[in-house]
Design a protein around this motif. Structure first.
Motif, PDB file in Angstrom:
ATOM      1  N   GLU A  34      -2.865  -8.232   8.880  1.00  0.00           N
ATOM      2  CA  GLU A  34      -1.903  -8.547   7.825  1.00  0.00           C
ATOM      3  C   GLU A  34      -2.398  -8.042   6.473  1.00  0.00           C
ATOM      4  O   GLU A  34      -1.615  -7.525   5.667  1.00  0.00           O
ATOM      5  CB  GLU A  34      -1.663 -10.054   7.764  1.00  0.00           C
ATOM      6  N   HIS A  35      -3.707  -8.194   6.226  1.00  0.00           N
ATOM      7  CA  HIS A  35      -4.275  -7.705   4.974  1.00  0.00           C
ATOM      8  C   HIS A  35      -4.105  -6.200   4.839  1.00  0.00           C
ATOM      9  O   HIS A  35      -3.694  -5.697   3.778  1.00  0.00           O
ATOM     10  CB  HIS A  35      -5.757  -8.065   4.896  1.00  0.00           C
ATOM     11  N   LYS A  36      -4.405  -5.469   5.917  1.00  0.00           N
ATOM     12  CA  LYS A  36      -4.275  -4.018   5.896  1.00  0.00           C
ATOM     13  C   LYS A  36      -2.817  -3.607   5.720  1.00  0.00           C
ATOM     14  O   LYS A  36      -2.506  -2.670   4.959  1.00  0.00           O
ATOM     15  CB  LYS A  36      -4.838  -3.428   7.196  1.00  0.00           C
ATOM     16  N   ALA A  37      -1.912  -4.309   6.403  1.00  0.00           N
ATOM     17  CA  ALA A  37      -0.488  -3.994   6.300  1.00  0.00           C
ATOM     18  C   ALA A  37       0.010  -4.195   4.873  1.00  0.00           C
ATOM     19  O   ALA A  37       0.782  -3.369   4.347  1.00  0.00           O
ATOM     20  CB  ALA A  37       0.309  -4.860   7.265  1.00  0.00           C
ATOM     21  N   ASN A  38      -0.429  -5.260   4.231  1.00  0.00           N
ATOM     22  CA  ASN A  38      -0.033  -5.513   2.840  1.00  0.00           C
ATOM     23  C   ASN A  38      -0.591  -4.439   1.908  1.00  0.00           C
ATOM     24  O   ASN A  38       0.074  -4.005   0.968  1.00  0.00           O
ATOM     25  CB  ASN A  38      -0.520  -6.892   2.393  1.00  0.00           C
ATOM     26  N   LEU A  39      -1.822  -4.008   2.185  1.00  0.00           N
ATOM     27  CA  LEU A  39      -2.444  -2.975   1.366  1.00  0.00           C
ATOM     28  C   LEU A  39      -1.703  -1.648   1.508  1.00  0.00           C
ATOM     29  O   LEU A  39      -1.517  -0.916   0.525  1.00  0.00           O
ATOM     30  CB  LEU A  39      -3.910  -2.816   1.762  1.00  0.00           C
ATOM     31  N   LYS A 207      -0.364  -0.070  15.207  1.00  0.00           N
ATOM     32  CA  LYS A 207       0.937  -0.743  15.190  1.00  0.00           C
ATOM     33  C   LYS A 207       0.930  -1.859  14.161  1.00  0.00           C
ATOM     34  O   LYS A 207       0.078  -2.745  14.172  1.00  0.00           O
ATOM     35  CB  LYS A 207       1.259  -1.305  16.575  1.00  0.00           C
ATOM     36  N   ILE A 208       1.911  -1.827  13.254  1.00  0.00           N
ATOM     37  CA  ILE A 208       2.044  -2.836  12.211  1.00  0.00           C
ATOM     38  C   ILE A 208       2.967  -3.961  12.678  1.00  0.00           C
ATOM     39  O   ILE A 208       2.669  -5.141  12.513  1.00  0.00           O
ATOM     40  CB  ILE A 208       2.603  -2.215  10.919  1.00  0.00           C
TER      41      ILE A 208
END
Length: 272
Positions: A34-39, A207-208
Motif C-alpha cells: 500500500e505504501h509503494k502504491a501510494n508513492l 500487481k497493485i
C-alpha cells in the motif's frame, strides 16, 4: 471491474490457456504494498517525466492508423469547417503530427502530464502555435480548465492514456472530458484490453490491484474489459456508440517476435 480471485473471464475469441491462468494466479502471490502504491500515485508525474528524459522521442511510433480506425477525424461531410480536437496524453506528438501532415482542417489542443513531453511537442518542426496549443496539466484535476473551456471541443482523443491513471480517478477524468466536449461531440478511446499479452507477462510484485499493474520504470497500466469501460463512460453521461475488443498482433520479424494483443476501442458521444 472486481474480479473473484482464481476466476478468469474470457473475451470474444480469447480463451485463457491453463498456462495463462497460472500466470495470473502467480501475480497474486506478492502484491505491491500500500505504501509503494501510494508513492507511485504521488510520483506519477515524476515517473513520466523521467520516461521522456530517457527515451526522448524514440519510444513510440507515429500513429498513422488513427484516421483508418476513427473516421470521425476526417469529417468528409463538411471538410471546410474547422473543428477543435483535444488530445489528452499527447506524449511527444505521435498522434497529432500525422494528422498535421494529412492537412486535416483541425485546430489542435494537446496536453500531457509530463512537462518534458510537451517540450518535445513544441520543438517539433511542425509545431505551429496558430494551429496547435500544447500544455502540461493533470487531466484528473480542475487545472485543465486553465487552458481549455467547457463545451469547446468537437473531438477528444484518449489513446492509451486512461490505463496510466489510477482507477479511483476515472470518474473525475471522464467528468472533466464530458464538460470540455461540445454537445454532440465525440470521444475516441483505445487502450489495453483485459488479458492482453502485456498483462499476462507481469511477474509477482507488480500487481497493485485488480487489472492494475506497476511497470519497472514506475509508470502504471490498467487493463479494461468492454463492460468496465462502458460503465465508466455511462456513469458520467456519455453515450457509448461503439465498444469492441480489437485483436491485433505485434510483429517484429527481425527479432522473431509475433504476439497477440488485445485492445478496447470505444466511440462515445455527449448527448445534445
Amino acid at each position: 471491474m472486481n474480479q473473484i480471485p482464481g476466476e478468469f473471464r474470457t473475451l470474444d475469441n480469447k480463451s485463457l490457456t491453463p498456462e495463462e491462468k497460472h500466470l495470473l494466479e502467480c501475480q497474486n502471490q506478492r502484491m505491491v504494498s500500500e505504501h509503494k502504491a501510494n508513492l507511485l500515485e504521488i510520483q506519477a508525474k515524476k515517473h513520466w517525466d523521467l520516461f521522456y528524459k530517457r527515451n526522448e522521442t524514440r519510444f513510440f511510433r507515429d500513429r498513422h492508423w488513427t484516421t483508418r480506425e476513427f473516421t470521425e477525424l476526417l469529417d468528409e461531410t463538411n471538410p471546410q469547417q474547422e473543428r477543435v480536437l483535444f488530445e489528452i496524453g499527447c506524449g511527444v506528438g505521435n498522434f497529432i503530427y500525422p494528422l498535421v501532415k494529412d492537412e486535416l482542417n483541425l485546430q489542435i489542443v494537446a496536453c500531457d502530464l509530463s512537462p518534458r513531453a510537451i517540450e518535445f511537442v513544441k520543438s517539433n518542426p511542425l509545431y505551429d502555435p496558430n494551429k496547435i496549443k500544447a500544455f502540461a496539466c493533470d487531466i484528473t484535476t480542475e487545472e485543465v480548465f486553465d487552458n481549455i473551456q467547457e463545451n469547446s471541443t468537437d473531438i477528444i482523443t484518449l489513446i492509451f492514456v486512461l490505463s496510466a491513471i489510477h482507477p479511483d480517478k476515472y470518474t473525475k477524468t471522464l467528468q472533466n472530458i464530458y464538460k470540455i466536449l461540445k454537445p454532440g461531440g465525440v470521444l475516441l478511446f483505445r487502450d489495453y484490453g483485459l488479458y492482453d499479452m502485456a498483462q499476462l507477462r507481469f511477474k509477482a510484485g507488480h500487481k497493485i490491484a485488480d487489472n492494475f499493474y506497476m511497470r519497472q520504470d514506475g509508470t502504471r497500466s490498467y487493463f479494461f474489459s468492454t463492460e468496465s469501460i462502458k460503465e465508466i463512460f455511462e456513469r458520467v453521461g456519455l453515450k457509448v456508440v461503439v465498444n469492441d475488443y480489437m485483436h491485433r498482433r505485434t510483429v517484429n520479424k527481425k527479432e522473431n517476435v509475433d504476439v497477440p494483443r488485445i485492445f478496447v476501442q470505444v466511440k462515445a458521444e455527449k448527448p445534445v
